[in-house]
Design a protein around this motif. Structure first.
Motif, PDB file in Angstrom:
ATOM      1  N   ILE A   1     -13.450 -10.195  20.363  1.00 31.39           N
ATOM      2  CA  ILE A   1     -12.724 -10.758  19.164  1.00 31.39           C
ATOM      3  C   ILE A   1     -13.621 -10.464  17.832  1.00 31.39           C
ATOM      4  CG2 ILE A   1     -13.596 -13.175  19.451  1.00 31.39           C
ATOM      5  CD1 ILE A   1     -10.096 -12.203  17.846  1.00 31.39           C
ATOM      6  N   LEU A   2     -15.102 -10.295  18.045  1.00 29.28           N
ATOM      7  CA  LEU A   2     -15.900 -10.256  17.019  1.00 29.28           C
ATOM      8  C   LEU A   2     -15.995  -8.599  16.623  1.00 29.28           C
ATOM      9  CD1 LEU A   2     -19.252 -11.791  18.465  1.00 29.28           C
ATOM     10  CD2 LEU A   2     -17.421 -12.851  16.584  1.00 29.28           C
ATOM     11  N   ARG A   3     -14.879  -7.935  17.282  1.00 27.88           N
ATOM     12  CA  ARG A   3     -14.921  -6.578  16.446  1.00 27.88           C
ATOM     13  C   ARG A   3     -14.482  -6.496  15.137  1.00 27.88           C
ATOM     14  NH1 ARG A   3      -9.966  -3.666  19.728  1.00 27.88           N
ATOM     15  NH2 ARG A   3      -8.422  -4.414  18.297  1.00 27.88           N
ATOM     16  N   LEU A   4     -13.623  -7.713  14.783  1.00 26.69           N
ATOM     17  CA  LEU A   4     -13.306  -8.005  13.337  1.00 26.69           C
ATOM     18  C   LEU A   4     -14.324  -7.709  12.420  1.00 26.69           C
ATOM     19  CD1 LEU A   4     -10.611 -10.788  14.041  1.00 26.69           C
ATOM     20  CD2 LEU A   4     -10.141  -8.550  13.382  1.00 26.69           C
ATOM     21  N   LEU A   5     -15.424  -8.072  12.958  1.00 22.77           N
ATOM     22  CA  LEU A   5     -16.883  -7.857  11.762  1.00 22.77           C
ATOM     23  C   LEU A   5     -16.929  -6.595  11.532  1.00 22.77           C
ATOM     24  CD1 LEU A   5     -19.078 -10.240  13.835  1.00 22.77           C
ATOM     25  CD2 LEU A   5     -18.094 -10.944  11.595  1.00 22.77           C
ATOM     26  N   TRP A   6     -16.496  -5.389  12.278  1.00 19.08           N
ATOM     27  CA  TRP A   6     -16.845  -4.318  12.191  1.00 19.08           C
ATOM     28  C   TRP A   6     -15.784  -3.537  11.360  1.00 19.08           C
ATOM     29  CZ3 TRP A   6     -21.752  -2.491  12.488  1.00 19.08           C
ATOM     30  CH2 TRP A   6     -22.403  -3.280  13.039  1.00 19.08           C
TER      31      TRP A   6
ATOM     32  N   GLY B   1     -27.407  -7.233   9.951  1.00 20.41           N
ATOM     33  CA  GLY B   1     -28.316  -8.218   9.284  1.00 20.41           C
ATOM     34  C   GLY B   1     -27.597  -9.083   8.380  1.00 20.41           C
ATOM     35  N   ALA B   2     -26.715  -8.337   7.412  1.00 23.11           N
ATOM     36  CA  ALA B   2     -26.049  -9.280   6.578  1.00 23.11           C
ATOM     37  C   ALA B   2     -25.214 -10.151   6.897  1.00 23.11           C
ATOM     38  CB  ALA B   2     -25.394  -8.321   5.417  1.00 23.11           C
ATOM     39  N   VAL B   3     -24.525  -9.711   8.092  1.00 24.49           N
ATOM     40  CA  VAL B   3     -23.677 -10.886   8.864  1.00 24.49           C
ATOM     41  C   VAL B   3     -24.206 -11.934   9.651  1.00 24.49           C
ATOM     42  CG1 VAL B   3     -21.939 -10.823  10.772  1.00 24.49           C
ATOM     43  CG2 VAL B   3     -21.746  -9.055   9.421  1.00 24.49           C
ATOM     44  N   LEU B   4     -25.628 -11.754   9.939  1.00 23.81           N
ATOM     45  CA  LEU B   4     -26.368 -12.746  10.696  1.00 23.81           C
ATOM     46  C   LEU B   4     -26.847 -13.585   9.687  1.00 23.81           C
ATOM     47  CD1 LEU B   4     -28.029 -10.576  13.518  1.00 23.81           C
ATOM     48  CD2 LEU B   4     -26.321 -12.407  13.850  1.00 23.81           C
ATOM     49  N   VAL B   5     -27.117 -13.256   8.404  1.00 20.16           N
ATOM     50  CA  VAL B   5     -27.752 -13.907   7.576  1.00 20.16           C
ATOM     51  C   VAL B   5     -26.712 -14.900   6.928  1.00 20.16           C
ATOM     52  CG1 VAL B   5     -28.395 -13.927   4.983  1.00 20.16           C
ATOM     53  CG2 VAL B   5     -29.471 -12.500   6.755  1.00 20.16           C
ATOM     54  N   LEU B   6     -25.363 -14.388   6.927  1.00 19.69           N
ATOM     55  CA  LEU B   6     -24.358 -15.299   6.640  1.00 19.69           C
ATOM     56  C   LEU B   6     -24.104 -16.148   7.430  1.00 19.69           C
ATOM     57  CD1 LEU B   6     -21.838 -12.709   4.903  1.00 19.69           C
ATOM     58  CD2 LEU B   6     -23.151 -14.562   3.659  1.00 19.69           C
ATOM     59  N   PHE B   7     -24.272 -15.938   8.806  1.00 25.83           N
ATOM     60  CA  PHE B   7     -23.918 -16.758   9.955  1.00 25.83           C
ATOM     61  C   PHE B   7     -25.094 -17.690  10.042  1.00 25.83           C
ATOM     62  CE2 PHE B   7     -24.610 -17.621  14.524  1.00 25.83           C
ATOM     63  CZ  PHE B   7     -23.365 -18.189  14.922  1.00 25.83           C
ATOM     64  N   GLY B   8     -26.521 -17.293   9.700  1.00 24.29           N
ATOM     65  CA  GLY B   8     -27.497 -18.415   9.844  1.00 24.29           C
ATOM     66  C   GLY B   8     -27.315 -19.259   8.633  1.00 24.29           C
ATOM     67  N   LEU B   9     -27.008 -19.069   7.321  1.00 22.77           N
ATOM     68  CA  LEU B   9     -26.530 -19.934   6.508  1.00 22.77           C
ATOM     69  C   LEU B   9     -25.510 -20.654   6.841  1.00 22.77           C
ATOM     70  CD1 LEU B   9     -26.675 -17.612   3.292  1.00 22.77           C
ATOM     71  CD2 LEU B   9     -28.237 -19.276   3.821  1.00 22.77           C
TER      72      LEU B   9
ATOM     73  N   PHE C   1     -26.255 -24.987   7.125  1.00 20.20           N
ATOM     74  CA  PHE C   1     -25.627 -25.985   6.551  1.00 20.20           C
ATOM     75  C   PHE C   1     -25.053 -27.115   7.670  1.00 20.20           C
ATOM     76  CE2 PHE C   1     -25.167 -22.908   2.943  1.00 20.20           C
ATOM     77  CZ  PHE C   1     -25.849 -23.734   2.098  1.00 20.20           C
ATOM     78  N   LEU C   2     -25.012 -26.622   8.784  1.00 13.51           N
ATOM     79  CA  LEU C   2     -24.479 -27.583  10.076  1.00 13.51           C
ATOM     80  C   LEU C   2     -25.981 -28.155  10.637  1.00 13.51           C
ATOM     81  CD1 LEU C   2     -22.030 -25.100  11.640  1.00 13.51           C
ATOM     82  CD2 LEU C   2     -21.522 -27.405  10.012  1.00 13.51           C
ATOM     83  N   GLY C   3     -27.174 -27.801  10.079  1.00  9.07           N
ATOM     84  CA  GLY C   3     -28.305 -28.205  10.718  1.00  9.07           C
ATOM     85  C   GLY C   3     -28.703 -27.733  12.122  1.00  9.07           C
ATOM     86  N   LEU C   4     -28.214 -26.701  12.266  1.00  6.21           N
ATOM     87  CA  LEU C   4     -28.720 -25.633  13.335  1.00  6.21           C
ATOM     88  C   LEU C   4     -29.531 -24.544  12.969  1.00  6.21           C
ATOM     89  CD1 LEU C   4     -25.222 -25.862  15.043  1.00  6.21           C
ATOM     90  CD2 LEU C   4     -27.043 -27.207  15.763  1.00  6.21           C
TER      91      LEU C   4
END
Length: 142
Positions: free
Chosen positions: A62-67, A95-103, A107-110
């Motif tokens: 399902i993560l293929r949507l990222l590509w 890396g840009a996708v991971l930065v957005l995911f990390g942000l 915000f969720l404290g994780l």
């Protein structure tokens, strides 16, 4: 051009000799990140991510949507199949996708998991080697 399954067969077939060579060169502690990077590069960061319906893209589930945006940005066998710029575009995009995911996690404290800094170089080399092999096979087998 070799079929996608041939690319993968070559890439995975050359993983053991690559790890053996690295071991012989004295890279003992680097074998795990090198091997993991190589597998990740072969299975998930193929130059064929520029095709939304490729096997490499489908492996993402399902993560293929990222590509999908990546496939729209880069035409097949264009810059994505360059030996240096192709892997760099995929790594920067991921890396840009991971930065957005990390942000979002922040915000969720994780937090995203941390990896030893000593893994970065061997993992990047491992990611790059199957990319180079893929591009060489494309250029040698017409």
């Amino acid at each position: 051009m070799p079929h996608a399954s041939r690319h993968l067969a070559w890439e995975l077939g050359l993983l053991p000799p690559a790890l053996l060579l690295a071991y012989r060169l004295g890279l003992r502690e680097e074998l795990l990140p090198l091997g993991l990077g190589y597998l990740g590069g072969s299975l998930f960061l193929s130059p064929d991510l520029d095709l939304y319906a490729s096997r490499a893209t489908r492996r993402w589930g399902i993560l293929r949507l990222l590509w999908w945006p990546y496939a729209r940005l880069f035409r097949h066998r264009g810059i994505s199949h360059h030996p240096l710029w192709g892997p760099l575009t995929r790594l920067l995009y991921l890396g840009a996708v991971l930065v957005l995911f990390g942000l979002g996690l922040h915000f969720l404290g994780l937090r995203l998991p941390q990896f030893p800094r000593a893994w970065v170089g061997p993992a990047l080399l491992g990611l790059w080697l199957p990319q180079l092999l893929h591009v060489l096979l494309d250029r040698l087998i017409r």
